[in-house]
Structure formats: structure tokens, C-alpha cells
Scaffold this motif. Structure first.
Motif, PDB file in Angstrom:
ATOM      1  N   ARG A  36       0.853  -1.193   0.000  1.00 16.42           N
ATOM      2  CA  ARG A  36       0.000   0.000   0.000  1.00 16.42           C
ATOM      3  C   ARG A  36       0.887   1.241   0.000  1.00 16.42           C
ATOM      4  NH1 ARG A  36      -3.808   0.244   4.675  1.00 16.42           N
ATOM      5  NH2 ARG A  36      -4.741   1.826   3.371  1.00 16.42           N
ATOM      6  N   PRO A  37       1.264   1.754  -1.187  1.00 12.53           N
ATOM      7  CA  PRO A  37       2.131   2.934  -1.232  1.00 12.53           C
ATOM      8  C   PRO A  37       1.405   4.175  -0.715  1.00 12.53           C
ATOM      9  CG  PRO A  37       1.641   2.130  -3.450  1.00 12.53           C
ATOM     10  CD  PRO A  37       0.959   1.230  -2.486  1.00 12.53           C
ATOM     11  N   ASN A  38       2.182   5.117  -0.254  1.00 14.18           N
ATOM     12  CA  ASN A  38       1.639   6.374   0.249  1.00 14.18           C
ATOM     13  C   ASN A  38       1.388   7.298  -0.943  1.00 14.18           C
ATOM     14  OD1 ASN A  38       0.998   8.682   1.580  1.00 14.18           O
ATOM     15  ND2 ASN A  38       2.962   8.924   2.622  1.00 14.18           N
ATOM     16  N   TRP A  39       0.202   7.199  -1.534  1.00 11.41           N
ATOM     17  CA  TRP A  39      -0.091   7.960  -2.745  1.00 11.41           C
ATOM     18  C   TRP A  39      -0.145   9.445  -2.475  1.00 11.41           C
ATOM     19  CZ3 TRP A  39       1.199   5.779  -6.863  1.00 11.41           C
ATOM     20  CH2 TRP A  39       1.038   4.408  -7.045  1.00 11.41           C
ATOM     21  N   PHE A  40      -0.544   9.837  -1.280  1.00  8.98           N
ATOM     22  CA  PHE A  40      -0.548  11.269  -0.956  1.00  8.98           C
ATOM     23  C   PHE A  40       0.877  11.825  -0.994  1.00  8.98           C
ATOM     24  CE2 PHE A  40      -0.161  14.684   2.198  1.00  8.98           C
ATOM     25  CZ  PHE A  40      -1.023  15.611   1.630  1.00  8.98           C
ATOM     26  N   GLY A  41       1.814  11.101  -0.419  1.00 10.16           N
ATOM     27  CA  GLY A  41       3.209  11.542  -0.434  1.00 10.16           C
ATOM     28  C   GLY A  41       3.787  11.555  -1.837  1.00 10.16           C
ATOM     29  N   VAL A  42       3.445  10.554  -2.640  1.00  8.19           N
ATOM     30  CA  VAL A  42       3.930  10.497  -4.018  1.00  8.19           C
ATOM     31  C   VAL A  42       3.375  11.682  -4.806  1.00  8.19           C
ATOM     32  CG1 VAL A  42       3.829   9.165  -6.165  1.00  8.19           C
ATOM     33  CG2 VAL A  42       4.213   8.001  -3.991  1.00  8.19           C
ATOM     34  N   LEU A  44       2.254  14.520  -3.632  1.00  4.98           N
ATOM     35  CA  LEU A  44       2.821  15.756  -3.105  1.00  4.98           C
ATOM     36  C   LEU A  44       4.229  15.986  -3.643  1.00  4.98           C
ATOM     37  CD1 LEU A  44       2.258  18.085  -1.132  1.00  4.98           C
ATOM     38  CD2 LEU A  44       3.311  16.692   0.647  1.00  4.98           C
ATOM     39  N   ALA A  45       5.022  14.938  -3.715  1.00  6.36           N
ATOM     40  CA  ALA A  45       6.391  15.063  -4.224  1.00  6.36           C
ATOM     41  C   ALA A  45       6.390  15.461  -5.700  1.00  6.36           C
ATOM     42  CB  ALA A  45       7.140  13.755  -4.026  1.00  6.36           C
ATOM     43  N   PHE A  46       5.571  14.786  -6.509  1.00  6.77           N
ATOM     44  CA  PHE A  46       5.550  15.102  -7.938  1.00  6.77           C
ATOM     45  C   PHE A  46       4.944  16.472  -8.210  1.00  6.77           C
ATOM     46  CE2 PHE A  46       6.035  10.459  -8.733  1.00  6.77           C
ATOM     47  CZ  PHE A  46       7.163  10.555  -9.522  1.00  6.77           C
ATOM     48  N   SER A  47       3.903  16.850  -7.487  1.00  7.10           N
ATOM     49  CA  SER A  47       3.304  18.163  -7.722  1.00  7.10           C
ATOM     50  C   SER A  47       4.240  19.285  -7.280  1.00  7.10           C
ATOM     51  CB  SER A  47       1.955  18.274  -7.009  1.00  7.10           C
ATOM     52  OG  SER A  47       2.131  18.145  -5.604  1.00  7.10           O
ATOM     53  N   THR A  48       4.973  19.078  -6.201  1.00  6.56           N
ATOM     54  CA  THR A  48       5.951  20.070  -5.769  1.00  6.56           C
ATOM     55  C   THR A  48       7.053  20.217  -6.803  1.00  6.56           C
ATOM     56  OG1 THR A  48       5.503  19.515  -3.469  1.00  6.56           O
ATOM     57  CG2 THR A  48       7.537  20.704  -3.915  1.00  6.56           C
ATOM     58  N   THR A  49       7.518  19.101  -7.342  1.00  4.14           N
ATOM     59  CA  THR A  49       8.554  19.143  -8.373  1.00  4.14           C
ATOM     60  C   THR A  49       8.049  19.876  -9.614  1.00  4.14           C
ATOM     61  OG1 THR A  49       9.452  17.055  -7.575  1.00  4.14           O
ATOM     62  CG2 THR A  49      10.080  17.728  -9.797  1.00  4.14           C
ATOM     63  N   ALA A  50       6.840  19.581 -10.032  1.00  2.35           N
ATOM     64  CA  ALA A  50       6.273  20.250 -11.204  1.00  2.35           C
ATOM     65  C   ALA A  50       6.116  21.746 -10.963  1.00  2.35           C
ATOM     66  CB  ALA A  50       4.918  19.623 -11.557  1.00  2.35           C
ATOM     67  N   ALA A  51       5.651  22.123  -9.783  1.00  4.37           N
ATOM     68  CA  ALA A  51       5.483  23.549  -9.472  1.00  4.37           C
ATOM     69  C   ALA A  51       6.825  24.271  -9.467  1.00  4.37           C
ATOM     70  CB  ALA A  51       4.791  23.701  -8.118  1.00  4.37           C
ATOM     71  N   LEU A  52       7.854  23.642  -8.936  1.00  8.75           N
ATOM     72  CA  LEU A  52       9.176  24.272  -8.932  1.00  8.75           C
ATOM     73  C   LEU A  52       9.728  24.432 -10.341  1.00  8.75           C
ATOM     74  CD1 LEU A  52      10.803  22.598  -5.819  1.00  8.75           C
ATOM     75  CD2 LEU A  52      10.090  24.977  -6.064  1.00  8.75           C
ATOM     76  N   TRP A  53       9.502  23.446 -11.219  1.00 15.45           N
ATOM     77  CA  TRP A  53       9.955  23.577 -12.597  1.00 15.45           C
ATOM     78  C   TRP A  53       9.203  24.699 -13.310  1.00 15.45           C
ATOM     79  CZ3 TRP A  53      14.104  22.184 -15.076  1.00 15.45           C
ATOM     80  CH2 TRP A  53      14.853  21.122 -14.601  1.00 15.45           C
TER      81      TRP A  53
END
Length: 82
Positions: A36-42, A44-53
Motif C-alpha cells: 500500500r504505497p503512500n499515494w498522498f506523499g507520491v 505531493l512530491a511530484f506536484s511540488t517538483t512540477a510547481a518548482l519547474w
């Protein structure tokens, strides 16, 4: 006369405190559950990366525009502007 410095006791205390901070507690640490992966954390990580780019590209475009404006202003040869 000053007493000689004792290095052993203070060093042991610092190492003991550091060891206490770096140890894992069985009550806090859990084994990762890969079923059961932590989809919220995943997400959040990808959306933060996209926003920074996006912010990086936006800032770059603004910097290029400002550079071009200053270059054009520097090479302006009009005698009526001065």
C-alpha cells in the motif's frame, strides 16, 4: 592555578546524546509496507517538483526578457533621448 581540562566526560556526553538522537525507536519507526504505497506523499512530491519547474521556467523567461530589454537600451543611438 587553572584546573586541567578533562576531555573524556564531555566527549562521552556529546556522543551519548548524539547516539540517542540517531537511534530508531520501535514505537515510532515502522517497516515500509510496499503493498500500500503512500499515494498522498507520491502526489505531493511530484506536484511540488512540477510547481518548482514551472516557477523556474517562468523566472528564466522573465530574466531573458529583461536581458534583451537592457541590451536594446544599451545599444540605443538616438540623440533626441538624452
Amino acid at each position: 592555578m587553572a584546573a586541567p581540562l578533562r576531555r573524556g566526560k564531555g566527549l562521552r556526553l556529546a556522543v551519548g546524546a548524539l547516539g540517542f538522537v540517531l537511534t530508531r525507536s520501535a514505537f515510532v519507526a515502522r517497516k515500509p509496507n510496499y503493498d500500500r504505497p503512500n499515494w498522498f506523499g507520491v502526489g505531493l512530491a511530484f506536484s511540488t517538483t512540477a510547481a518548482l519547474w514551472v516557477l523556474l521556467f517562468k523566472q528564466h523567461n522573465e530574466d531573458v526578457t529583461e536581458y534583451e530589454r537592457r541590451q536594446k537600451e544599451r545599444h540605443h543611438k538616438c540623440t533626441g533621448c538624452s
